[in-house]
Motif scaffolding. Structure first.
Motif, PDB file in Angstrom:
ATOM      1  N   ILE A  49       0.882  -1.174   0.000  1.00  0.00           N
ATOM      2  CA  ILE A  49       0.000   0.000   0.000  1.00  0.00           C
ATOM      3  C   ILE A  49       0.914   1.216   0.000  1.00  0.00           C
ATOM      4  N   GLY A  51       1.179   5.502  -0.010  1.00  0.00           N
ATOM      5  CA  GLY A  51       0.566   6.825   0.083  1.00  0.00           C
ATOM      6  C   GLY A  51       1.455   7.745  -0.750  1.00  0.00           C
ATOM      7  N   GLY A  52       2.301   8.514  -0.061  1.00  0.00           N
ATOM      8  CA  GLY A  52       3.245   9.380  -0.773  1.00  0.00           C
ATOM      9  C   GLY A  52       4.568   8.693  -1.067  1.00  0.00           C
ATOM     10  N   SER A  54       6.950   8.227   0.912  1.00  0.00           N
ATOM     11  CA  SER A  54       8.036   9.024   1.505  1.00  0.00           C
ATOM     12  C   SER A  54       8.669   8.363   2.726  1.00  0.00           C
ATOM     13  N   ASN A  55       8.263   7.124   2.989  1.00  0.00           N
ATOM     14  CA  ASN A  55       8.904   6.423   4.110  1.00  0.00           C
ATOM     15  C   ASN A  55       9.163   4.964   3.774  1.00  0.00           C
ATOM     16  N   THR A 118       0.941  11.107   3.261  1.00  0.00           N
ATOM     17  CA  THR A 118      -0.519  11.182   3.315  1.00  0.00           C
ATOM     18  C   THR A 118      -1.036  11.072   4.754  1.00  0.00           C
ATOM     19  N   GLY A 128       6.051  12.557  13.849  1.00  0.00           N
ATOM     20  CA  GLY A 128       6.405  13.519  14.881  1.00  0.00           C
ATOM     21  C   GLY A 128       7.448  14.498  14.379  1.00  0.00           C
ATOM     22  N   ILE A 178      -5.482   2.050   5.916  1.00  0.00           N
ATOM     23  CA  ILE A 178      -6.053   3.116   6.753  1.00  0.00           C
ATOM     24  C   ILE A 178      -6.779   4.088   5.827  1.00  0.00           C
ATOM     25  N   ARG A 224      12.837  23.354   8.657  1.00  0.00           N
ATOM     26  CA  ARG A 224      12.907  22.108   7.887  1.00  0.00           C
ATOM     27  C   ARG A 224      13.574  22.345   6.537  1.00  0.00           C
TER      28      ARG A 224
HETATM   29  P1  FAD Z   1       4.427   5.695   2.451  1.00  0.00           P
HETATM   30  O1  FAD Z   1       5.879   5.923   2.356  1.00  0.00           O
HETATM   31  O2  FAD Z   1       3.653   5.579   1.190  1.00  0.00           O
HETATM   32  O3  FAD Z   1       4.168   4.397   3.338  1.00  0.00           O
HETATM   33  C1  FAD Z   1       4.847   4.203   4.554  1.00  0.00           C
HETATM   34  C2  FAD Z   1       4.409   2.858   5.144  1.00  0.00           C
HETATM   35  O4  FAD Z   1       3.023   2.913   5.477  1.00  0.00           O
HETATM   36  C3  FAD Z   1       4.527   1.685   4.173  1.00  0.00           C
HETATM   37  O5  FAD Z   1       4.819   0.524   4.913  1.00  0.00           O
HETATM   38  C4  FAD Z   1       3.149   1.604   3.540  1.00  0.00           C
HETATM   39  O6  FAD Z   1       2.844   0.305   3.069  1.00  0.00           O
HETATM   40  C5  FAD Z   1       2.257   1.988   4.695  1.00  0.00           C
HETATM   41  N1  FAD Z   1       1.052   2.722   4.310  1.00  0.00           N
HETATM   42  C6  FAD Z   1       0.989   3.920   3.655  1.00  0.00           C
HETATM   43  N2  FAD Z   1      -0.277   4.336   3.581  1.00  0.00           N
HETATM   44  C7  FAD Z   1      -1.035   3.409   4.197  1.00  0.00           C
HETATM   45  C8  FAD Z   1      -2.425   3.278   4.465  1.00  0.00           C
HETATM   46  N3  FAD Z   1      -3.317   4.189   4.075  1.00  0.00           N
HETATM   47  N4  FAD Z   1      -2.855   2.175   5.125  1.00  0.00           N
HETATM   48  C9  FAD Z   1      -1.991   1.220   5.530  1.00  0.00           C
HETATM   49  N5  FAD Z   1      -0.671   1.280   5.310  1.00  0.00           N
HETATM   50  C10 FAD Z   1      -0.196   2.370   4.656  1.00  0.00           C
HETATM   51  N6  FAD Z   1       8.330  11.476   9.355  1.00  0.00           N
HETATM   52  C11 FAD Z   1       8.124  11.948  10.606  1.00  0.00           C
HETATM   53  O7  FAD Z   1       7.508  11.272  11.441  1.00  0.00           O
HETATM   54  N7  FAD Z   1       8.596  13.173  10.976  1.00  0.00           N
HETATM   55  C12 FAD Z   1       9.280  13.974  10.140  1.00  0.00           C
HETATM   56  O8  FAD Z   1       9.687  15.050  10.513  1.00  0.00           O
HETATM   57  C13 FAD Z   1       9.500  13.505   8.811  1.00  0.00           C
HETATM   58  N8  FAD Z   1      10.207  14.249   7.929  1.00  0.00           N
HETATM   59  C14 FAD Z   1      10.410  13.791   6.660  1.00  0.00           C
HETATM   60  C15 FAD Z   1      11.117  14.606   5.774  1.00  0.00           C
HETATM   61  C16 FAD Z   1      11.340  14.185   4.470  1.00  0.00           C
HETATM   62  C17 FAD Z   1      12.098  15.086   3.521  1.00  0.00           C
HETATM   63  C18 FAD Z   1      10.837  12.931   4.037  1.00  0.00           C
HETATM   64  C19 FAD Z   1      11.040  12.475   2.629  1.00  0.00           C
HETATM   65  C20 FAD Z   1      10.158  12.097   4.929  1.00  0.00           C
HETATM   66  C21 FAD Z   1       9.933  12.529   6.249  1.00  0.00           C
HETATM   67  N9  FAD Z   1       9.241  11.740   7.192  1.00  0.00           N
HETATM   68  C22 FAD Z   1       8.999  12.217   8.447  1.00  0.00           C
HETATM   69  C23 FAD Z   1       8.765  10.395   6.824  1.00  0.00           C
HETATM   70  C24 FAD Z   1       7.394  10.370   6.105  1.00  0.00           C
HETATM   71  O9  FAD Z   1       7.085  11.628   5.585  1.00  0.00           O
HETATM   72  C25 FAD Z   1       6.276   9.935   7.039  1.00  0.00           C
HETATM   73  O10 FAD Z   1       6.551   8.660   7.585  1.00  0.00           O
HETATM   74  C26 FAD Z   1       4.919   9.863   6.316  1.00  0.00           C
HETATM   75  O11 FAD Z   1       3.891   9.626   7.243  1.00  0.00           O
HETATM   76  C27 FAD Z   1       4.881   8.791   5.237  1.00  0.00           C
HETATM   77  O12 FAD Z   1       3.682   8.960   4.507  1.00  0.00           O
HETATM   78  P2  FAD Z   1       3.508   8.323   3.067  1.00  0.00           P
HETATM   79  O13 FAD Z   1       2.091   8.514   2.674  1.00  0.00           O
HETATM   80  O14 FAD Z   1       4.537   8.841   2.146  1.00  0.00           O
HETATM   81  O15 FAD Z   1       3.777   6.783   3.399  1.00  0.00           O
END
Ligand code: FAD
Ligand code: EPU
Length: 339
Positions: A49, A51-52, A54-55, A118, A128, A178, A224
């Motif tokens: 799954i 979202g963005g 980004s993790n 997301t 956080g 989620i 940031r």
């Molecule tokens: P994704 O990378 O798409 O997914 C992350 C994980 O969650 C994967 O395992 C995926 O399978 C799962 N997932 C995603 N969406 C869902 C869903 N709807 N239901 C079930 N599972 C799902 N994080 C912080 O906590 N604090 C910060 O300050 C921070 N700073 C950042 C700065 C930068 C420049 C970057 C690139 C990242 C940063 N992050 C930070 C990490 C990231 O932004 C967060 O973890 C964010 O919540 C990830 O969201 P995403 O939608 O990109 O998740």
């Protein structure tokens, strides 16, 4: 009808910008897409799954079905004179949600400005920053259980939030999608969190003595931008490792050997060490192995300078872990999700 495509590149859908091909791929735009997916028996084959993106660090092609969450919508659910309960669908861009709350003058998310990704992923690691964690405003979430097609509600206690942690980070990764989160925010008398030194400094540099939630958001955003690489320009996923938490005795041992040790109070009386500092002391800050690198302004962030693949970044992280373990006896744990 939900469209399922074959052999889709995920390179533009993960902020590390590494190549990986999804065997099958579908975008979830509306809640009923999930029911349809279940009825057609496709929900069982979900392997990832996104979202963005980004993790995540994608190491190889993804067999089975990859879902991209683009469920949209934010709304006010309930309010009193002082507080408001809002809900956001899982595909809402987190920072858009923060900006929406600030436009309404709702308080609670300002310190979490500019975190990529997301709303639906925010609970996964209890996002956080700057002294605030999601759990401080979190009310509940609704998750779609892919195998049963059921919608399940989780309150904060059931999510078992910790530092960059929740049950969703451990549980079978593709068990729940989620779909929606509920947050409780303030409408007035906002409780500002200015304890992170850089925020106060940024506010005072701008002559702000009585900050609003919008001022705090602007300060966090500026801080940031000064140290974190913009994923649009340089591939990265934020902090690669967690800041390790050690016992007081262990911290004392380290302080005796390394008087400059950077540390903060952690959870349950433990001491949190700065992983960025540990990595920097090992000489990795700004270094590069091929196209995988350790960012020069923030050693905790690993970057893809051009054409690194997931395994290149993982290999670099292994070298860094090895050196930190050898010098400090501390084991760094990944913060990101390795897929
Ligand atoms: P994704 O990378 O798409 O997914 C992350 C994980 O969650 C994967 O395992 C995926 O399978 C799962 N997932 C995603 N969406 C869902 C869903 N709807 N239901 C079930 N599972 C799902 N994080 C912080 O906590 N604090 C910060 O300050 C921070 N700073 C950042 C700065 C930068 C420049 C970057 C690139 C990242 C940063 N992050 C930070 C990490 C990231 O932004 C967060 O973890 C964010 O919540 C990830 O969201 P995403 O939608 O990109 O998740
Ligand atoms: N430091 C160094 N060298 C470095 C980086 C940091 O010495 O290269 C030391 C400095 O003393 C600095 C201190 O560590 O003052 C703290 O650094 P910073 O404020 O940048 O925070 P961090 O601990 O490195 C954590 C989060 C970030 C979050 C910031 C702000 C983790 C794993 N990371 O980083 O979250 O934005 O605090 O709250 O907890 C993320 O999770 O992806 C992320 C970016």
């Amino acid at each position: 009808m939900i469209k399922i495509e074959e052999k889709v590149s995920l390179r533009n859908l993960n902020t590390f910008g590494v190549e990986a091909v999804a065997e099958r791929f579908a975008v979830i735009h509306k809640d009923s897409d999930l029911d349809e997916l279940y009825r057609e028996g496709a929900a069982d084959s979900v392997a990832l799954i996104l979202g963005g993106g980004s993790n995540v660090l994608l190491l190889s092609d993804i067999p089975g079905l990859t879902l991209l969450n683009r469920l949209e919508g934010i709304r006010v659910e309930a309010e009193t004179d002082d507080r408001v309960l809002i809900s956001a669908m899982g595909g809402v861009i987190w920072h858009d949600l923060v900006l929406w709350t600030l436009r309404h003058n709702f308080g609670g998310l300002e310190n979490l400005s500019l975190i990529p990704g997301t709303a639906g992923a925010a609970p996964i690691q209890n996002i956080g920053a700057y002294g605030v964690e999601l759990k401080m405003v979190f009310e509940k979430l609704e998750a779609f259980e892919l195998k049963t097609g059921k919608r399940v509600s989780f309150n904060a206690a059931e999510c078992r939030f910790g530092y960059r942690d929740s049950i969703f980070k451990h549980m079978d990764r593709n068990r729940f999608l989620i779909a929606r989160i509920w947050l409780s925010l303030s409408k007035r008398n906002h409780q500002l969190h200015l304890e992170y030194g850089a925020i106060r400094q940024m506010l005072s540099e701008n002559g702000i003595t009585h900050p609003t939630v919008q001022d705090v958001s602007r300060a966090v955003t500026a801080i940031r931008q000064s140290k974190l690489p913009d994923p649009e320009k340089i591939g990265n996923a934020g902090s690669f490792f967690k800041n390790p938490e050690v016992t007081v005795a262990e911290a004392e041992r380290l302080k005796a050997a390394f008087p400059e040790l950077v540390h903060f109070p952690g959870a349950d009386g433990r001491i949190k060490l700065s992983a960025g500092w540990l990595i920097e002391q090992c000489g990795w800050k700004g270094r590069r192995v091929g196209d995988a690198g350790c960012y020069d302004k923030q050693a905790l962030v690993l970057v893809n300078w051009a054409d690194a693949v997931g395994e290149d970044i993982l290999a670099l992280s292994t070298l860094i872990r090895r050196d930190v373990r050898a010098k400090f006896g501390v084991d760094l744990q990944p913060e990101i999700n390795i897929v």
